[in-house]
Design an enzyme around this catalytic site. Structure first.
Site, PDB file in Angstrom:
ATOM      1  N   GLU A  46       0.865  -1.183   0.000  1.00 18.98           N
ATOM      2  CA  GLU A  46       0.000   0.000   0.000  1.00 18.98           C
ATOM      3  C   GLU A  46       0.893   1.221   0.000  1.00 18.98           C
ATOM      4  O   GLU A  46       1.616   1.475   0.960  1.00 18.98           O
ATOM      5  CB  GLU A  46      -0.895  -0.024   1.256  1.00 18.98           C
ATOM      6  N   ARG A  50       0.788  10.230   0.974  1.00 17.31           N
ATOM      7  CA  ARG A  50       1.200  11.262   1.936  1.00 17.31           C
ATOM      8  C   ARG A  50       2.389  12.060   1.440  1.00 17.31           C
ATOM      9  O   ARG A  50       2.771  13.044   2.063  1.00 17.31           O
ATOM     10  CB  ARG A  50       1.593  10.607   3.264  1.00 17.31           C
ATOM     11  N   LYS A 134     -11.072  -1.197   6.586  1.00 15.40           N
ATOM     12  CA  LYS A 134      -9.869  -1.068   7.397  1.00 15.40           C
ATOM     13  C   LYS A 134     -10.309  -0.570   8.776  1.00 15.40           C
ATOM     14  O   LYS A 134     -11.118   0.357   8.857  1.00 15.40           O
ATOM     15  CB  LYS A 134      -8.986  -0.058   6.662  1.00 15.40           C
TER      16      LYS A 134
HETATM   17  C1  3PG Z   1      -1.881   3.473   7.907  1.00 14.20           C
HETATM   18  O1  3PG Z   1      -1.972   4.435   7.160  1.00 14.20           O
HETATM   19  O2  3PG Z   1      -2.453   2.415   7.684  1.00 14.20           O
HETATM   20  C2  3PG Z   1      -1.101   3.629   9.154  1.00 14.20           C
HETATM   21  O3  3PG Z   1      -0.383   4.800   9.195  1.00 14.20           O
HETATM   22  C3  3PG Z   1      -0.236   2.470   9.459  1.00 14.20           C
HETATM   23  O4  3PG Z   1      -0.082   2.497  10.815  1.00 14.20           O
HETATM   24  P1  3PG Z   1       1.317   2.174  11.492  1.00 14.20           P
HETATM   25  O5  3PG Z   1       2.271   3.242  11.018  1.00 14.20           O
HETATM   26  O6  3PG Z   1       1.046   2.274  12.989  1.00 14.20           O
HETATM   27  O7  3PG Z   1       1.732   0.800  11.066  1.00 14.20           O
END
Ligand code: 3PG
Length: 212
Positions: A46, A50, A134
């Site tokens: 994924e 950002r 999600k």
């Molecule tokens: C996301 O966008 O799914 C999260 O930022 C992932 O979360 P994590 O950085 O705590 O793994």
């Protein structure tokens, strides 16, 4: 409820078990990063929107690393959904599930995984046919306890928890019957990407896949 929009996506995630959440600052890091993860057995990637490089990074991986199954993350707007559609990627994740995003995903026919943190958001997603969602941010909104509780009123919902998921707790999440896959960013820390430390990333991916 409209027809189920998620069966192919649910299957894709069920096969993946672990989705690497990647925030790529430098386009030149995208393909080696994907190769490093694939070498460790993590194929489902994924790429978050950002960073400025995000969309181009996803396209570069799609074109150069056929073993990878690449989609977009941090989809926040109709524009982002249009981008996902134009890139013809097999999935697009959002941390949220606003009515406008859900409606646009239906209209555009984008393989969309909305993010939910409440029962109301889950109802809104399921009403439009998105049965796989999600849970975000998973640990912070109740983690395993929340998923067990949501399983009561929503037995058909399937979840991809992300946010605070780690090598230490991913097994407990995946043991839940309503969890199809977990997502996390821990596999590819920014410092390793910057330093092109691909071995460390392959090692982390391999360790995670071995533990599944
Ligand atoms: C996301 O966008 O799914 C999260 O930022 C992932 O979360 P994590 O950085 O705590 O793994």
């Amino acid at each position: 409820m409209s027809s189920d929009k998620s069966p192919a996506l649910t299957e894709l995630l069920r096969n993946a078990r672990l989705v690497a959440v990647l925030t790529i600052e430098r386009l030149d890091r995208a393909v080696p990063l994907a190769r490093a993860l694939v070498a460790g057995g993590v194929r489902t990637l994924e790429i978050t929107l950002r960073t400025e490089a995000g969309a181009d990074a996803a396209a570069a991986i799609r074109d150069a690393v056929p073993e990878a199954i690449v989609g977009l993350g941090t989809v926040l707007s109709t524009r982002d959904l249009e981008l996902a559609k134009s890139l013809q990627l097999p999935f697009a994740f959002s941390p949220g599930a606003t009515p406008d995003l859900l409606d646009a995903a239906v209209e555009l026919g984008v393989p969309f995984v909305p993010g939910i943190a409440t029962a109301s958001e889950l109802i809104a997603a399921m009403r439009r046919g998105f049965t796989t969602v999600k849970l975000f941010p998973a640990e912070q909104v109740g983690g395993i306890g929340a998923l067990k509780a949501l399983g009561g009123p929503f037995p058909a919902a399937r979840f991809n928890p992300t946010g605070g998921v780690s090598e230490a707790n991913m097994g407990a999440y995946l043991a839940l019957p309503n969890v199809v896959a977990v997502g996390g960013s821990w596999l590819a820390p920014a410092a390793d990407m910057e330093a092109a430390n691909w071995q460390a990333i392959t090692g982390r991916a391999k360790r995670a896949m071995d533990a599944l």
